[in-house]
Design a protein around this motif. Structure first.
Motif, PDB file in Angstrom:
ATOM      1  N   PHE A 182      21.103  13.455 -17.383  1.00 49.11           N
ATOM      2  CA  PHE A 182      20.307  14.661 -17.611  1.00 49.11           C
ATOM      3  C   PHE A 182      21.101  15.599 -18.501  1.00 49.11           C
ATOM      4  N   VAL A 183      20.436  16.653 -18.964  1.00 48.85           N
ATOM      5  CA  VAL A 183      21.062  17.635 -19.847  1.00 48.85           C
ATOM      6  C   VAL A 183      21.365  18.896 -19.048  1.00 48.85           C
ATOM      7  N   GLY A 184      22.519  19.503 -19.302  1.00 51.13           N
ATOM      8  CA  GLY A 184      22.896  20.715 -18.597  1.00 51.13           C
ATOM      9  C   GLY A 184      23.886  21.527 -19.409  1.00 51.13           C
ATOM     10  N   VAL A 185      24.271  22.683 -18.862  1.00 47.80           N
ATOM     11  CA  VAL A 185      25.284  23.529 -19.511  1.00 47.80           C
ATOM     12  C   VAL A 185      26.191  24.097 -18.425  1.00 47.80           C
ATOM     13  N   PHE A 186      27.512  23.994 -18.634  1.00 46.04           N
ATOM     14  CA  PHE A 186      28.504  24.523 -17.712  1.00 46.04           C
ATOM     15  C   PHE A 186      28.937  25.920 -18.169  1.00 46.04           C
ATOM     16  N   ASP A 187      29.120  26.814 -17.196  1.00 46.05           N
ATOM     17  CA  ASP A 187      29.577  28.162 -17.504  1.00 46.05           C
ATOM     18  C   ASP A 187      30.737  28.522 -16.574  1.00 46.05           C
ATOM     19  N   ARG A 188      31.681  29.314 -17.107  1.00 47.91           N
ATOM     20  CA  ARG A 188      32.822  29.759 -16.296  1.00 47.91           C
ATOM     21  C   ARG A 188      33.136  31.215 -16.614  1.00 47.91           C
ATOM     22  N   ASN A 189      33.383  31.996 -15.557  1.00 52.65           N
ATOM     23  CA  ASN A 189      33.766  33.393 -15.745  1.00 52.65           C
ATOM     24  C   ASN A 189      34.924  33.702 -14.809  1.00 52.65           C
TER      25      ASN A 189
END
Length: 206
Positions: A73-80
């Motif tokens: 599947f397609v996704g996007v990882f984010d980090r803060n």
């Protein structure tokens, strides 16, 4: 009177139009589906959907995830990072994965602890070297503010379902950082934000 051999092709042609364009072009054409498949194959590939403090993935970019347990599947990882430097004592990280069906969130807290102490002339001196360890916090609720609307999501083990309304809001979110609030087990809240790059990548995900 039209012959049967002429009627069948006409009926088949009409049916194909109904499948490809039931409302005059709202459905994808064969060429558009092929283009979407090609775009997915051109994305960077990540081999796991799992979240961890030390993970190494392309951040804030749409990626193709090929997970041995969950499929492709397609996704996007984010980090803060919250609280200053990433590895400072007590600093937090909010790591998330955004896909068409769910949002996963991991909150980590960094801590330092001296390895040991030593004695010189009857006095105790701490050793200058430390080891770092990271603990994770369970996220019970996720609140997102998209434009003027606040979405409150309840989940388990840090995973939250994406409704059609939320998917539409994320796809059309303004081109800027987006505020989120996490409610941890026990009631503690953590305010964070999703970066502008991730918000842009939502247009590919949703």
């Amino acid at each position: 009177m039209m012959k049967l051999s002429q009627t069948i092709p006409v009926l088949l042609f009409g049916a194909s139009l109904a499948i490809l364009s039931p409302q005059l072009g709202t459905a994808f054409t064969v060429q558009e589906i092929a283009s979407l498949a090609q775009a997915s194959s051109d994305l960077p590939m990540v081999k796991s959907a799992g979240l961890s403090p030390d993970m190494d993935v392309p951040w804030s970019k749409a990626v193709k995830i090929v997970d041995p347990f969950e499929g492709e599947f397609v996704g996007v990882f984010d980090r803060n990072s919250l609280g200053g430097r990433l590895y400072r004592e007590g600093s937090k990280q909010v790591i998330s994965l955004w896909t068409s069906s769910s949002i996963r969130v991991l909150v980590t807290v960094n801590s330092d602890q001296a390895r040991s102490s030593f004695y010189i002339a009857g006095r105790v001196y701490p050793r200058p070297d430390y080891f770092r360890f990271t603990t994770t916090k369970k996220v019970d609720k996720l609140l997102l503010k998209v434009r003027e609307k606040v979405f409150q999501l309840d989940g388990s083990t840090g995973k939250f379902a994406v409704s059609k309304e939320l998917a539409t809001a994320l796809k059309n979110a303004p081109d800027k950082n987006l505020d989120i609030r996490l409610v941890l087990e026990g009631g503690q809240t953590v305010d964070s934000e999703i970066g502008k790059g991730t918000v842009k990548a939502w247009r590919t995900i949703y």
